[in-house]
Design a protein around this motif. Structure first.
Motif, PDB file in Angstrom:
ATOM      1  N   HIS A  54       0.865  -1.181   0.000  1.00 34.25           N
ATOM      2  CA  HIS A  54       0.000   0.000   0.000  1.00 34.25           C
ATOM      3  C   HIS A  54       0.898   1.227   0.000  1.00 34.25           C
ATOM      4  CE1 HIS A  54      -3.472  -2.525   0.671  1.00 34.25           C
ATOM      5  NE2 HIS A  54      -2.828  -3.095   1.677  1.00 34.25           N
ATOM      6  N   LEU A  55       1.491   1.518  -1.146  1.00 34.54           N
ATOM      7  CA  LEU A  55       2.414   2.643  -1.273  1.00 34.54           C
ATOM      8  C   LEU A  55       1.677   3.855  -1.824  1.00 34.54           C
ATOM      9  CD1 LEU A  55       5.515   0.786  -2.740  1.00 34.54           C
ATOM     10  CD2 LEU A  55       4.909   1.197  -0.341  1.00 34.54           C
ATOM     11  N   VAL A  56       2.243   5.042  -1.584  1.00 32.86           N
ATOM     12  CA  VAL A  56       1.655   6.293  -2.033  1.00 32.86           C
ATOM     13  C   VAL A  56       2.677   7.017  -2.893  1.00 32.86           C
ATOM     14  CG1 VAL A  56       0.715   8.519  -1.293  1.00 32.86           C
ATOM     15  CG2 VAL A  56       0.203   6.450   0.024  1.00 32.86           C
ATOM     16  N   ASN A  57       2.245   7.429  -4.082  1.00 32.82           N
ATOM     17  CA  ASN A  57       3.118   8.171  -4.989  1.00 32.82           C
ATOM     18  C   ASN A  57       3.617   9.447  -4.300  1.00 32.82           C
ATOM     19  OD1 ASN A  57       4.412   8.337  -7.436  1.00 32.82           O
ATOM     20  ND2 ASN A  57       2.732   9.372  -8.461  1.00 32.82           N
ATOM     21  N   GLY A  58       4.927   9.668  -4.343  1.00 29.23           N
ATOM     22  CA  GLY A  58       5.538  10.839  -3.726  1.00 29.23           C
ATOM     23  C   GLY A  58       6.047  10.613  -2.312  1.00 29.23           C
ATOM     24  N   ASN A  59       5.584   9.560  -1.661  1.00 25.97           N
ATOM     25  CA  ASN A  59       6.068   9.236  -0.315  1.00 25.97           C
ATOM     26  C   ASN A  59       7.293   8.342  -0.400  1.00 25.97           C
ATOM     27  OD1 ASN A  59       3.992  10.626   0.864  1.00 25.97           O
ATOM     28  ND2 ASN A  59       3.020   8.850   1.818  1.00 25.97           N
ATOM     29  N   ALA A  60       8.021   8.289   0.684  1.00 26.15           N
ATOM     30  CA  ALA A  60       9.139   7.349   0.781  1.00 26.15           C
ATOM     31  C   ALA A  60       8.587   5.977   1.156  1.00 26.15           C
ATOM     32  CB  ALA A  60      10.139   7.818   1.823  1.00 26.15           C
ATOM     33  N   ALA A  61       9.294   4.945   0.733  1.00 26.98           N
ATOM     34  CA  ALA A  61       8.901   3.579   1.051  1.00 26.98           C
ATOM     35  C   ALA A  61      10.140   2.766   1.378  1.00 26.98           C
ATOM     36  CB  ALA A  61       8.175   2.949  -0.131  1.00 26.98           C
ATOM     37  N   GLN A  62       9.983   1.845   2.323  1.00 26.24           N
ATOM     38  CA  GLN A  62      11.036   0.876   2.626  1.00 26.24           C
ATOM     39  C   GLN A  62      10.591  -0.457   2.058  1.00 26.24           C
ATOM     40  OE1 GLN A  62      13.227   0.289   6.499  1.00 26.24           O
ATOM     41  NE2 GLN A  62      11.838  -1.458   6.562  1.00 26.24           N
ATOM     42  N   ILE A  63      11.441  -1.054   1.255  1.00 26.05           N
ATOM     43  CA  ILE A  63      11.136  -2.335   0.638  1.00 26.05           C
ATOM     44  C   ILE A  63      12.189  -3.348   1.060  1.00 26.05           C
ATOM     45  CG2 ILE A  63      10.996  -3.610  -1.547  1.00 26.05           C
ATOM     46  CD1 ILE A  63      10.222   0.024  -1.573  1.00 26.05           C
ATOM     47  N   ILE A  64      11.737  -4.499   1.497  1.00 30.36           N
ATOM     48  CA  ILE A  64      12.608  -5.642   1.725  1.00 30.36           C
ATOM     49  C   ILE A  64      12.231  -6.636   0.643  1.00 30.36           C
ATOM     50  CG2 ILE A  64      13.279  -7.515   3.276  1.00 30.36           C
ATOM     51  CD1 ILE A  64      12.461  -5.646   5.611  1.00 30.36           C
ATOM     52  N   GLY A  65      13.210  -7.027  -0.168  1.00 28.53           N
ATOM     53  CA  GLY A  65      12.893  -7.917  -1.268  1.00 28.53           C
ATOM     54  C   GLY A  65      14.128  -8.528  -1.893  1.00 28.53           C
ATOM     55  N   LYS A  66      13.879  -9.407  -2.843  1.00 30.99           N
ATOM     56  CA  LYS A  66      14.950 -10.138  -3.515  1.00 30.99           C
ATOM     57  C   LYS A  66      15.274  -9.472  -4.849  1.00 30.99           C
ATOM     58  CE  LYS A  66      16.312 -14.850  -4.578  1.00 30.99           C
ATOM     59  NZ  LYS A  66      15.910 -16.260  -4.524  1.00 30.99           N
ATOM     60  N   VAL A  67      16.569  -9.265  -5.103  1.00 30.75           N
ATOM     61  CA  VAL A  67      17.028  -8.628  -6.340  1.00 30.75           C
ATOM     62  C   VAL A  67      17.017  -9.656  -7.469  1.00 30.75           C
ATOM     63  CG1 VAL A  67      18.890  -7.363  -7.469  1.00 30.75           C
ATOM     64  CG2 VAL A  67      18.482  -7.029  -5.025  1.00 30.75           C
ATOM     65  N   ASN A  68      16.295  -9.329  -8.532  1.00 30.33           N
ATOM     66  CA  ASN A  68      16.190 -10.188  -9.715  1.00 30.33           C
ATOM     67  C   ASN A  68      17.358  -9.931 -10.669  1.00 30.33           C
ATOM     68  OD1 ASN A  68      13.670 -11.363  -8.984  1.00 30.33           O
ATOM     69  ND2 ASN A  68      12.647  -9.481  -9.621  1.00 30.33           N
ATOM     70  N   PRO A  69      17.618 -10.875 -11.590  1.00 29.24           N
ATOM     71  CA  PRO A  69      18.704 -10.690 -12.561  1.00 29.24           C
ATOM     72  C   PRO A  69      18.569  -9.417 -13.408  1.00 29.24           C
ATOM     73  CG  PRO A  69      18.035 -12.981 -12.533  1.00 29.24           C
ATOM     74  CD  PRO A  69      17.049 -12.232 -11.681  1.00 29.24           C
ATOM     75  N   ASP A  70      17.332  -8.942 -13.630  1.00 28.34           N
ATOM     76  CA  ASP A  70      17.127  -7.714 -14.399  1.00 28.34           C
ATOM     77  C   ASP A  70      17.252  -6.459 -13.533  1.00 28.34           C
ATOM     78  OD1 ASP A  70      14.760  -7.722 -12.950  1.00 28.34           O
ATOM     79  OD2 ASP A  70      13.446  -7.702 -14.708  1.00 28.34           O
TER      80      ASP A  70
END
Length: 108
Positions: A54-70
């Motif tokens: 539930h992200l909001v355009n213009g706000n900061a976000a913290q993401i924890i996730g896996k980096v894909n080859p792309d």
């Protein structure tokens, strides 16, 4: 010795060094398109969102996730952290975690 960070803080410039690994990244949401978001974390990063995002355009976000080859990130966890985030400070913290690994690396 198998020392590694569990989800190291990174910026866009570190993506290619962490392909296949789980990372933490903080950036400003610049675009939301269905199940994808684009953030600016000292560079543009594409985030593949999960249904709980539930992200909001213009706000900061913290993401924890896996980096894909792309070099996109598949989000495991997302958090909107609002508009009052000092992105320069977030970038400095990410840089310091890589410069001083002896402080931030945990034994697994």
């Amino acid at each position: 010795m198998s020392e590694q960070m569990s989800a190291p803080r990174i910026t866009a410039s570190y993506l290619d060094s962490f392909v296949g690994r789980v990372v933490t990244i903080v950036g400003t949401v610049t675009q939301l398109r269905g199940d994808q978001a684009t953030i600016d974390a000292d560079g543009i990063v594409t985030i593949l969102l999960n249904r709980d995002a539930h992200l909001v355009n213009g706000n900061a976000a913290q993401i924890i996730g896996k980096v894909n080859p792309d070099l996109s990130i598949k989000a495991l966890s997302t958090r909107d952290v609002g508009s009052g985030v000092d992105m320069t400070l977030c970038s400095a913290v990410a840089e310091l975690t890589h410069r001083h690994k002896e402080i931030f690396v945990s034994d697994n």
